[in-house]
Design a protein around this motif. Structure first.
Motif, PDB file in Angstrom:
ATOM      1  N   TYR A  96       0.844  -1.196   0.000  1.00 43.90           N
ATOM      2  CA  TYR A  96       0.000   0.000   0.000  1.00 43.90           C
ATOM      3  C   TYR A  96       0.877   1.243   0.000  1.00 43.90           C
ATOM      4  CZ  TYR A  96      -3.939  -3.012   1.034  1.00 43.90           C
ATOM      5  OH  TYR A  96      -4.907  -3.974   0.955  1.00 43.90           O
ATOM      6  N   VAL A  97       0.573   2.147  -0.924  1.00 47.51           N
ATOM      7  CA  VAL A  97       1.293   3.409  -1.046  1.00 47.51           C
ATOM      8  C   VAL A  97       0.264   4.503  -1.307  1.00 47.51           C
ATOM      9  CG1 VAL A  97       3.365   2.308  -1.974  1.00 47.51           C
ATOM     10  CG2 VAL A  97       1.662   3.171  -3.537  1.00 47.51           C
ATOM     11  N   SER A  98       0.656   5.742  -1.028  1.00 45.37           N
ATOM     12  CA  SER A  98      -0.234   6.854  -1.357  1.00 45.37           C
ATOM     13  C   SER A  98      -0.140   7.132  -2.856  1.00 45.37           C
ATOM     14  CB  SER A  98       0.143   8.099  -0.553  1.00 45.37           C
ATOM     15  OG  SER A  98       1.370   8.619  -1.030  1.00 45.37           O
ATOM     16  N   ASN A  99      -0.897   8.080  -3.345  1.00 43.10           N
ATOM     17  CA  ASN A  99      -0.897   8.417  -4.771  1.00 43.10           C
ATOM     18  C   ASN A  99       0.263   9.314  -5.182  1.00 43.10           C
ATOM     19  OD1 ASN A  99      -3.211   6.918  -5.284  1.00 43.10           O
ATOM     20  ND2 ASN A  99      -4.548   8.616  -4.730  1.00 43.10           N
ATOM     21  N   ASN A 100       1.064   9.756  -4.232  1.00 42.73           N
ATOM     22  CA  ASN A 100       2.171  10.659  -4.550  1.00 42.73           C
ATOM     23  C   ASN A 100       3.289   9.909  -5.267  1.00 42.73           C
ATOM     24  OD1 ASN A 100       0.820  12.689  -3.164  1.00 42.73           O
ATOM     25  ND2 ASN A 100       1.785  12.142  -1.233  1.00 42.73           N
ATOM     26  N   PRO A 101       3.998  10.583  -6.197  1.00 46.45           N
ATOM     27  CA  PRO A 101       5.107   9.907  -6.883  1.00 46.45           C
ATOM     28  C   PRO A 101       6.253   9.583  -5.919  1.00 46.45           C
ATOM     29  CG  PRO A 101       4.873  12.178  -7.654  1.00 46.45           C
ATOM     30  CD  PRO A 101       3.758  11.926  -6.703  1.00 46.45           C
ATOM     31  N   LYS A 102       6.425  10.385  -4.900  1.00 47.74           N
ATOM     32  CA  LYS A 102       7.448  10.149  -3.876  1.00 47.74           C
ATOM     33  C   LYS A 102       6.746   9.723  -2.599  1.00 47.74           C
ATOM     34  CE  LYS A 102      10.987  11.907  -6.244  1.00 47.74           C
ATOM     35  NZ  LYS A 102      12.184  11.206  -6.580  1.00 47.74           N
ATOM     36  N   GLN A 103       7.346   8.792  -1.885  1.00 46.96           N
ATOM     37  CA  GLN A 103       6.731   8.214  -0.692  1.00 46.96           C
ATOM     38  C   GLN A 103       7.609   8.443   0.533  1.00 46.96           C
ATOM     39  OE1 GLN A 103       3.690   6.507  -1.025  1.00 46.96           O
ATOM     40  NE2 GLN A 103       3.836   7.269  -3.110  1.00 46.96           N
ATOM     41  N   GLN A 104       6.970   8.621   1.681  1.00 46.74           N
ATOM     42  CA  GLN A 104       7.703   8.661   2.938  1.00 46.74           C
ATOM     43  C   GLN A 104       7.310   7.464   3.808  1.00 46.74           C
ATOM     44  OE1 GLN A 104       7.900  12.553   4.582  1.00 46.74           O
ATOM     45  NE2 GLN A 104       9.474  11.982   6.041  1.00 46.74           N
ATOM     46  N   PHE A 105       6.128   6.872   3.509  1.00 47.73           N
ATOM     47  CA  PHE A 105       5.635   5.720   4.265  1.00 47.73           C
ATOM     48  C   PHE A 105       4.903   4.780   3.317  1.00 47.73           C
ATOM     49  CE2 PHE A 105       2.023   3.767   6.558  1.00 47.73           C
ATOM     50  CZ  PHE A 105       2.736   2.976   7.439  1.00 47.73           C
ATOM     51  N   ILE A 106       5.240   3.499   3.387  1.00 47.66           N
ATOM     52  CA  ILE A 106       4.523   2.463   2.652  1.00 47.66           C
ATOM     53  C   ILE A 106       4.385   1.261   3.584  1.00 47.66           C
ATOM     54  CG2 ILE A 106       5.320   3.210   0.382  1.00 47.66           C
ATOM     55  CD1 ILE A 106       7.344   0.896   0.390  1.00 47.66           C
ATOM     56  N   PHE A 107       3.443   0.371   3.277  1.00 47.17           N
ATOM     57  CA  PHE A 107       3.329  -0.839   4.084  1.00 47.17           C
ATOM     58  C   PHE A 107       2.735  -1.995   3.292  1.00 47.17           C
ATOM     59  CE2 PHE A 107      -0.966   0.753   4.687  1.00 47.17           C
ATOM     60  CZ  PHE A 107      -1.745  -0.382   4.866  1.00 47.17           C
ATOM     61  N   TYR A 108       3.108  -3.191   3.725  1.00 45.40           N
ATOM     62  CA  TYR A 108       2.463  -4.412   3.261  1.00 45.40           C
ATOM     63  C   TYR A 108       1.367  -4.724   4.266  1.00 45.40           C
ATOM     64  CZ  TYR A 108       6.222  -5.789   0.033  1.00 45.40           C
ATOM     65  OH  TYR A 108       7.118  -5.865  -0.997  1.00 45.40           O
ATOM     66  N   GLY A 109       0.177  -5.019   3.761  1.00 45.47           N
ATOM     67  CA  GLY A 109      -0.924  -5.393   4.635  1.00 45.47           C
ATOM     68  C   GLY A 109      -1.827  -6.401   3.950  1.00 45.47           C
ATOM     69  N   GLN A 110      -2.817  -6.845   4.682  1.00 45.70           N
ATOM     70  CA  GLN A 110      -3.777  -7.790   4.146  1.00 45.70           C
ATOM     71  C   GLN A 110      -4.508  -7.157   2.965  1.00 45.70           C
ATOM     72  OE1 GLN A 110      -3.975 -10.921   5.673  1.00 45.70           O
ATOM     73  NE2 GLN A 110      -2.264 -10.141   6.865  1.00 45.70           N
ATOM     74  N   PRO A 111      -4.802  -7.913   1.921  1.00 51.11           N
ATOM     75  CA  PRO A 111      -5.592  -7.363   0.817  1.00 51.11           C
ATOM     76  C   PRO A 111      -6.921  -6.821   1.349  1.00 51.11           C
ATOM     77  CG  PRO A 111      -4.656  -9.479   0.204  1.00 51.11           C
ATOM     78  CD  PRO A 111      -4.396  -9.302   1.674  1.00 51.11           C
ATOM     79  N   GLY A 112      -7.339  -5.687   0.806  1.00 51.85           N
ATOM     80  CA  GLY A 112      -8.600  -5.079   1.225  1.00 51.85           C
ATOM     81  C   GLY A 112      -8.453  -4.029   2.304  1.00 51.85           C
ATOM     82  N   ALA A 113      -7.226  -3.673   2.677  1.00 57.39           N
ATOM     83  CA  ALA A 113      -7.035  -2.621   3.676  1.00 57.39           C
ATOM     84  C   ALA A 113      -7.622  -1.314   3.138  1.00 57.39           C
ATOM     85  CB  ALA A 113      -5.556  -2.445   3.999  1.00 57.39           C
TER      86      ALA A 113
END
Length: 140
Positions: A96-113
Motif C-alpha cells: 500500500y502506497v499513497s498516490n504521490n510519486p514520492k513516498q515517505q511511508f509504505i506498508f504491506y498489509g492484508q488485501p482489502g485494507a
C-alpha cells in the motif's frame, strides 16, 4: 507552495492529535540504514511498514529496504508470486502506497485494507516518533 502553506492549521493539528491518541495497534519498530529508515511490524506480523526519515523518495527506493528488512532482519519469508502479488510467511499481502510519486511511508498489509488502515498505521509511526522525542528530551 511555500513552507508555511504546507504547515498544518491548529484544527488539523488537533484532528491529527486525536487520531494518534485513539490508535492502539501493537507494533515493534526497528531503525535501519543508520537511522535513515524505520521498519514497523504491526499486529504481530499482520502488516509491515517503513518510514523514511530522509523525506519522500521513490517508492521502489523505499520498498527495497522494507523487503530486505522483512527477510534479513525480521526473518519472514517474502515471496512475489507469478501474478505479482506478495506472500509473507504464506499470507497474502499487498503493498500500500499513497498516490504521490514520492513516498515517505509504505506498508504491506492484508488485501482489502482501507484508507483508514493506512491512516492508522501512519498514526502509529507518528506516535512512535513522539515517544522517541520525549524519551530523548528526558535523557538530555
Amino acid at each position: 507552495m511555500s513552507e508555511s502553506d504546507r504547515k498544518p492549521t491548529p484544527d488539523q493539528r488537533a484532528q491529527a492529535k486525536k487520531i494518534v491518541e485513539n490508535v492502539d495497534i501493537p507494533y515493534r519498530a526497528f531503525p535501519i540504514a543508520d537511522g535513515k529508515f524505520t521498519v514497523f511490524v504491526y499486529n504481530h506480523g499482520q502488516a509491515f511498514g517503513i518510514y523514511s526519515q530522509v523525506g519522500p523518495i521513490d517508492k521502489e527506493k523505499l520498498r527495497a529496504p522494507l523487503d530486505d528488512a522483512i527477510t534479513n532482519l525480521l526473518h519472514y519469508n517474502l515471496q512475489t508470486e507469478s501474478d505479482g502479488s506478495e506472500m509473507i510467511d504464506g499470507k497474502p499481502m499487498r503493498l500500500y502506497v499513497s498516490n504521490n510519486p514520492k513516498q515517505q511511508f509504505i506498508f504491506y498489509g492484508q488485501p482489502g485494507a482501507t484508507a483508514e488502515t493506512f491512516q492508522n498505521y501512519l498514526a502509529v509511526v507518528v506516535k512512535y516518533f513522539i515517544a522517541r522525542k520525549r524519551q530523548n528530551e528526558h535523557h538530555e
